[in-house]
Motif scaffolding. Structure first.
Motif, PDB file in Angstrom:
ATOM      1  N   GLU A 186      50.473  53.687  37.281  1.00 56.81           N
ATOM      2  CA  GLU A 186      50.356  52.607  38.270  1.00 56.81           C
ATOM      3  C   GLU A 186      51.278  51.443  37.906  1.00 56.81           C
ATOM      4  O   GLU A 186      51.897  50.833  38.780  1.00 56.81           O
ATOM      5  CB  GLU A 186      48.903  52.151  38.404  1.00 56.81           C
ATOM      6  N   HIS A 187      51.378  51.138  36.607  1.00 57.06           N
ATOM      7  CA  HIS A 187      52.309  50.088  36.162  1.00 57.06           C
ATOM      8  C   HIS A 187      53.741  50.490  36.520  1.00 57.06           C
ATOM      9  O   HIS A 187      54.516  49.668  37.035  1.00 57.06           O
ATOM     10  CB  HIS A 187      52.157  49.836  34.660  1.00 57.06           C
ATOM     11  N   PHE A 188      54.105  51.732  36.239  1.00 52.95           N
ATOM     12  CA  PHE A 188      55.432  52.240  36.617  1.00 52.95           C
ATOM     13  C   PHE A 188      55.654  52.079  38.121  1.00 52.95           C
ATOM     14  O   PHE A 188      56.688  51.577  38.564  1.00 52.95           O
ATOM     15  CB  PHE A 188      55.568  53.711  36.193  1.00 52.95           C
ATOM     16  N   ALA A 189      54.674  52.464  38.936  1.00 47.42           N
ATOM     17  CA  ALA A 189      54.822  52.413  40.397  1.00 47.42           C
ATOM     18  C   ALA A 189      55.091  50.987  40.874  1.00 47.42           C
ATOM     19  O   ALA A 189      55.847  50.784  41.837  1.00 47.42           O
ATOM     20  CB  ALA A 189      53.590  52.995  41.074  1.00 47.42           C
ATOM     21  N   ARG A 190      54.518  50.002  40.205  1.00 50.16           N
ATOM     22  CA  ARG A 190      54.741  48.603  40.607  1.00 50.16           C
ATOM     23  C   ARG A 190      56.175  48.151  40.339  1.00 50.16           C
ATOM     24  O   ARG A 190      56.627  47.154  40.910  1.00 50.16           O
ATOM     25  CB  ARG A 190      53.742  47.682  39.902  1.00 50.16           C
ATOM     26  N   THR A 191      56.914  48.865  39.478  1.00 51.92           N
ATOM     27  CA  THR A 191      58.308  48.493  39.198  1.00 51.92           C
ATOM     28  C   THR A 191      59.277  49.143  40.190  1.00 51.92           C
ATOM     29  O   THR A 191      60.470  48.913  40.118  1.00 51.92           O
ATOM     30  CB  THR A 191      58.729  48.907  37.775  1.00 51.92           C
ATOM     31  N   THR A 192      58.759  49.954  41.107  1.00 54.10           N
ATOM     32  CA  THR A 192      59.612  50.691  42.034  1.00 54.10           C
ATOM     33  C   THR A 192      59.491  50.127  43.451  1.00 54.10           C
ATOM     34  O   THR A 192      58.557  49.401  43.769  1.00 54.10           O
ATOM     35  CB  THR A 192      59.225  52.186  42.080  1.00 54.10           C
ATOM     36  N   THR A 193      60.457  50.499  44.287  1.00 52.08           N
ATOM     37  CA  THR A 193      60.347  50.212  45.721  1.00 52.08           C
ATOM     38  C   THR A 193      59.845  51.447  46.453  1.00 52.08           C
ATOM     39  O   THR A 193      59.593  51.403  47.652  1.00 52.08           O
ATOM     40  CB  THR A 193      61.702  49.763  46.299  1.00 52.08           C
ATOM     41  N   GLY A 194      59.693  52.536  45.740  1.00 56.68           N
ATOM     42  CA  GLY A 194      59.163  53.781  46.280  1.00 56.68           C
ATOM     43  C   GLY A 194      59.313  54.891  45.257  1.00 56.68           C
ATOM     44  O   GLY A 194      60.266  54.892  44.482  1.00 56.68           O
ATOM     45  N   ALA A 195      58.358  55.797  45.215  1.00 56.90           N
ATOM     46  CA  ALA A 195      58.422  56.918  44.267  1.00 56.90           C
ATOM     47  C   ALA A 195      57.754  58.135  44.886  1.00 56.90           C
ATOM     48  O   ALA A 195      56.745  58.009  45.580  1.00 56.90           O
ATOM     49  CB  ALA A 195      57.743  56.558  42.951  1.00 56.90           C
ATOM     50  N   LYS A 196      58.337  59.299  44.638  1.00 60.33           N
ATOM     51  CA  LYS A 196      57.764  60.537  45.159  1.00 60.33           C
ATOM     52  C   LYS A 196      58.108  61.661  44.191  1.00 60.33           C
ATOM     53  O   LYS A 196      59.225  61.739  43.697  1.00 60.33           O
ATOM     54  CB  LYS A 196      58.346  60.836  46.534  1.00 60.33           C
TER      55      LYS A 196
END
Length: 196
Positions: free
Chosen positions: A172-182
């Motif tokens: 979740e921390h990683f996801a907050r550093t992105t503009t999108g992830a899949k």
């Protein structure tokens, strides 16, 4: 077992070169079938072939079908070993198995922060998850994307990491550093090696 095959030339260089095309066709055929992982010349003469995880009978068949062996151009020394560590992306199984490759693509405005956050999640997996075989984190040349290329023993063990609160928190921390992830899971369908 993985096998390192050391080839020693038994004939002069002009004879080796005269049969190079046949030998390269043999290498490509077996690399495309997943049996050969690496091959190339040695600096001191001769060559090296590294096989996938093969039994001894298959390795013997492999050697016996090499034109250089059949024509007495090269001798083979076979060194088997148990591969316990491999870089992600190196698939040692010659035949399809249950293993999967994860490709997770994240767009970002801060690639170093995204890599750092993703590395934390992956290090946690490396220390705790059964079936994890390794990961390679890549950043795009333009700095706007990060890719996690990871190998897993099977899909079930990959999916189990989402039951681990420690991993979920880091992811979740990683996801907050992105503009999108899949992410998607993949299996090898075909291997095609360079034709040179």
């Amino acid at each position: 077992m993985i096998h390192v095959l050391l080839l020693t030339y038994l004939k002069p260089r002009d004879i080796v070169s005269a049969h190079m095309a046949e030998h390269k066709a043999w290498l490509r055929d077996h690399a495309d079938r997943g049996r050969i992982l690496l091959a190339g010349p040695r600096a001191d003469g001769g060559a090296v072939v590294v096989t996938a995880d093969l039994d001894e009978a298959t390795v013997r068949e492999l050697i016996e079908t090499d034109p250089w062996h059949r024509l007495g151009i090269a001798s083979y020394e076979c060194i088997p070993f148990e591969a316990r560590t491999a870089s992600p992306g190196v698939i040692t199984a010659a035949e399809p198995d249950d293993s999967v490759v994860l490709i997770n693509v994240a767009t970002t405005e801060d690639a170093p922060a995204t890599v750092d956050a993703l590395a934390e999640a992956v290090r946690h997996v490396a220390a705790t998850a059964d079936g994890f075989r390794g990961s390679r984190l890549l950043s795009s040349v333009d700095g706007d994307a990060v890719v996690n290329f990871a190998a897993w023993a099977d899909e079930k063990r990959f999916r189990a990491i989402f039951d681990d609160p420690g991993f979920v928190r880091r992811y979740e921390h990683f996801a907050r550093t992105t503009t999108g992830a899949k992410y998607r899971l993949y299996r090898t369908s075909r291997v095609i090696t360079p034709d040179r």
